[in-house]
Scaffold this motif. Structure first.
Motif, short mmCIF file in Angstrom:
data_model
loop_
_atom_site.label_atom_id
_atom_site.label_comp_id
_atom_site.label_asym_id
_atom_site.label_seq_id
_atom_site.Cartn_x
_atom_site.Cartn_y
_atom_site.Cartn_z
N GLY A 84 0.84 -1.20 0.00
CA GLY A 84 0.00 0.00 0.00
C GLY A 84 0.87 1.25 0.00
O GLY A 84 0.56 2.23 0.68
N THR A 85 1.93 1.20 -0.76
CA THR A 85 2.96 2.25 -0.72
C THR A 85 2.40 3.62 -1.09
O THR A 85 2.73 4.62 -0.45
CB THR A 85 4.12 1.88 -1.66
OG1 THR A 85 4.61 0.61 -1.26
CG2 THR A 85 5.22 2.91 -1.62
N ARG A 86 1.57 3.67 -2.10
CA ARG A 86 1.01 4.97 -2.51
C ARG A 86 0.10 5.54 -1.44
O ARG A 86 0.16 6.73 -1.14
CB ARG A 86 0.30 4.83 -3.85
CG ARG A 86 1.26 4.64 -4.99
CD ARG A 86 0.55 4.54 -6.31
NE ARG A 86 1.53 4.65 -7.36
CZ ARG A 86 1.44 4.03 -8.51
NH1 ARG A 86 0.39 3.27 -8.77
NH2 ARG A 86 2.37 4.18 -9.43
N LEU A 87 -0.72 4.70 -0.85
CA LEU A 87 -1.60 5.14 0.23
C LEU A 87 -0.79 5.57 1.45
O LEU A 87 -1.06 6.61 2.06
CB LEU A 87 -2.58 4.03 0.60
CG LEU A 87 -3.58 4.35 1.70
CD1 LEU A 87 -4.51 5.47 1.27
CD2 LEU A 87 -4.38 3.11 2.06
N ALA A 88 0.23 4.78 1.81
CA ALA A 88 1.09 5.13 2.94
C ALA A 88 1.81 6.44 2.69
O ALA A 88 1.91 7.30 3.58
CB ALA A 88 2.09 4.01 3.21
N SER A 89 2.30 6.63 1.47
CA SER A 89 2.99 7.88 1.13
C SER A 89 2.04 9.07 1.22
O SER A 89 2.41 10.11 1.76
CB SER A 89 3.56 7.79 -0.29
OG SER A 89 4.53 6.79 -0.37
N ALA A 90 0.83 8.91 0.71
CA ALA A 90 -0.15 10.00 0.78
C ALA A 90 -0.46 10.34 2.24
O ALA A 90 -0.53 11.51 2.61
CB ALA A 90 -1.43 9.61 0.03
#
Length: 164
Positions: A84-90
């Protein structure tokens, strides 16, 4: 093929597999460390609650503390795993923008020259938004591109695409 060309080709191959990994490790450590400080410390958000941007300025300081702490503990673990890298980054970008607005942005500035003095690691009365800005810039490629090949995101994507 020259030695330089072979070396660059090797770097390209290695980079497609692992270029994002050092970024994920660095950011995971930095944010997790901040979350641990909150977990082991006492809530000081009440002192700056009015500085929080909307909608966080309308939430109780204790809730903001908990949201920040758990985001800084859980989201870095997701970055580390590449899950969930994109969600975690956001999510970490939101935490960082709130921190810049509430803590790191200069309280008063009337010119760009005064604002530029806050681009520092230590606060000399002009803010200290340099480090959180570096974090935002470092999170941007992970938000836009994802975790890369050495990640659970990639593994899950390949696994589900094979079955689809």
């Amino acid at each position: 093929m020259t030695t330089l060309t072979r070396a660059l080709t090797l770097f390209d191959r290695f980079g497609t597999w692992s270029a994002d990994l050092p970024l994920r490790l660095f950011l995971a450590w930095e944010f997790f460390e901040s979350g641990l400080e909150k977990f082991n410390g006492s809530n000081w958000f009440g002192d700056l609650q009015a500085s929080f941007p909307f909608p966080f300025n309308h939430l109780p300081a204790q809730l903001n503390w908990q949201l920040s702490m758990w985001a800084e503990l859980i989201l870095p673990l997701l970055l580390l795993l590449g899950l969930g890298t994109r969600l975690a980054s956001a999510g970490l970008m939101v935490v960082t923008v709130v921190a810049i607005a509430a803590v790191h942005w200069p309280a008063h500035w009337s010119s760009l020259a005064e604002l530029a003095q806050g681009y520092a690691i230590t606060d000399q009365g002009f803010g200290n938004y340099k480090l959180p800005l570096i974090y935002l810039v470092a999170l941007l490629p992970l938000l836009l591109k994802g975790a890369g090949r050495l990640s659970l995101d990639q593994w899950l994507s390949q696994r589900f695409l094979r079955h689809a």
